[in-house]
Design a protein around this motif. Structure first.
Motif, mmCIF file in Angstrom:
data_model
loop_
_atom_site.group_PDB
_atom_site.id
_atom_site.type_symbol
_atom_site.label_atom_id
_atom_site.label_comp_id
_atom_site.label_asym_id
_atom_site.label_seq_id
_atom_site.Cartn_x
_atom_site.Cartn_y
_atom_site.Cartn_z
ATOM 1 N N LEU A 160 0.849 -1.189 0.000
ATOM 2 C CA LEU A 160 0.000 0.000 0.000
ATOM 3 C C LEU A 160 0.884 1.237 0.000
ATOM 4 N N ILE A 215 0.595 5.376 0.333
ATOM 5 C CA ILE A 215 -0.287 6.470 0.722
ATOM 6 C C ILE A 215 0.401 7.786 0.389
ATOM 7 N N GLY A 248 -5.910 15.589 -1.748
ATOM 8 C CA GLY A 248 -5.470 14.295 -2.256
ATOM 9 C C GLY A 248 -5.690 14.153 -3.742
ATOM 10 N N ALA A 275 -3.551 5.131 -2.178
ATOM 11 C CA ALA A 275 -4.510 6.000 -1.498
ATOM 12 C C ALA A 275 -3.936 7.404 -1.440
ATOM 13 N N PRO A 325 -5.425 10.530 0.659
ATOM 14 C CA PRO A 325 -6.457 11.197 1.462
ATOM 15 C C PRO A 325 -6.289 12.709 1.490
ATOM 16 N N THR A 342 -6.310 9.794 10.058
ATOM 17 C CA THR A 342 -6.392 9.754 8.592
ATOM 18 C C THR A 342 -5.630 8.560 8.045
ATOM 19 N N LEU A 343 -4.424 8.360 8.547
ATOM 20 C CA LEU A 343 -3.596 7.248 8.082
ATOM 21 C C LEU A 343 -4.239 5.910 8.448
ATOM 22 N N SER A 402 -7.325 5.214 8.868
ATOM 23 C CA SER A 402 -8.488 4.971 8.020
ATOM 24 C C SER A 402 -8.071 4.394 6.664
ATOM 25 N N CYS A 403 -7.027 4.982 6.057
ATOM 26 C CA CYS A 403 -6.523 4.485 4.765
ATOM 27 C C CYS A 403 -6.016 3.059 4.881
ATOM 28 N N GLU A 438 -8.948 0.573 5.523
ATOM 29 C CA GLU A 438 -9.764 0.389 4.325
ATOM 30 C C GLU A 438 -9.075 -0.546 3.322
ATOM 31 N N ALA A 439 -7.753 -0.458 3.265
ATOM 32 C CA ALA A 439 -6.991 -1.295 2.334
ATOM 33 C C ALA A 439 -6.642 -2.663 2.913
#
Length: 207
Positions: free
Chosen positions: A5, A7, A16, A36, A38, A78-79, A81-82, A85-86
């Protein structure tokens, strides 16, 4: 399941979505990597349609560090959440942060503080402005990319960051981009992509 992943963390006043062309390119070049980008959690002080990780209104060398510390919780949310989600909550060693400017500041803070032991950080046009209570994972690799014509982040910032992070046991590569200002360039993006391939797709250099 994705092999890793990445980000992307934008600069102050941006969003983003500014990384959309890069995500399209990298999605084609790195099809097994999840991507991602964000938005930062706070509205930009100077333009309501932009976002910021922390305020630069009245920022000084003296107060920048405390603003970074104050921004950590929202950044971490924020991190998280990313990553959630992944599906990478338990795979931080397969996560790479790519920051630009203020996004780089927050990415470097995330790793030197020990909060996010990710595989690596590619930091464009940033600086290390974290308080000196460092507790990094020495497994995290760092790539610092900086233009030698950057009028916003002086070149000495990248040299200072590299020296500190090397001293605290991190593996740091510092690439100075000749004639480049405070921006992303194709050469820098290519170097960052190679760095990410090394971390997340070892043995993939067929081209």
């Amino acid at each position: 399941m994705s092999a890793g992943l990445v980000i992307f963390l934008h600069g102050v006043g941006s969003r983003g979505a500014s990384f959309a062309p890069l995500l399209t390119q990298w999605g084609a070049d790195l099809p097994t990597i999840a991507l991602a980008a964000p938005d930062a959690p706070f509205t930009f002080d100077l333009a309501p349609d932009g976002r910021q990780w922390f305020s630069i209104k009245g920022v000084t060398e003296a107060n920048r560090t405390e603003r970074i510390v104050a921004a950590r919780q929202a950044f971490d949310d924020t991190l998280r959440s990313c990553i959630s989600e992944a599906g990478f909550e338990n795979r931080l060693d397969q996560v790479v942060l790519v920051g630009f400017s203020q996004g780089s500041i927050m990415a470097l803070d995330a790793v030197v503080s020990g909060r996010w032991p990710v595989a690596g950080v590619a930091a464009f046009s940033g600086r290390l402005a974290s308080p000196p209570s460092y507790a990094p994972s020495t497994e995290t690799r760092i790539l610092l990319l900086h233009g030698d014509a950057d009028p916003i982040m002086p070149l000495q910032e990248v040299h200072g960051a590299a020296q500190i992070m090397t001293t605290i046991g991190m593996t740091v590569t510092c690439d100075i981009l000749p004639g480049v200002g405070h921006t992303l360039t194709s050469s820098g993006i290519t170097r960052a992509q190679e760095f990410i391939r090394t971390l997340l797709l070892p043995g993939s250099f067929a081209s």
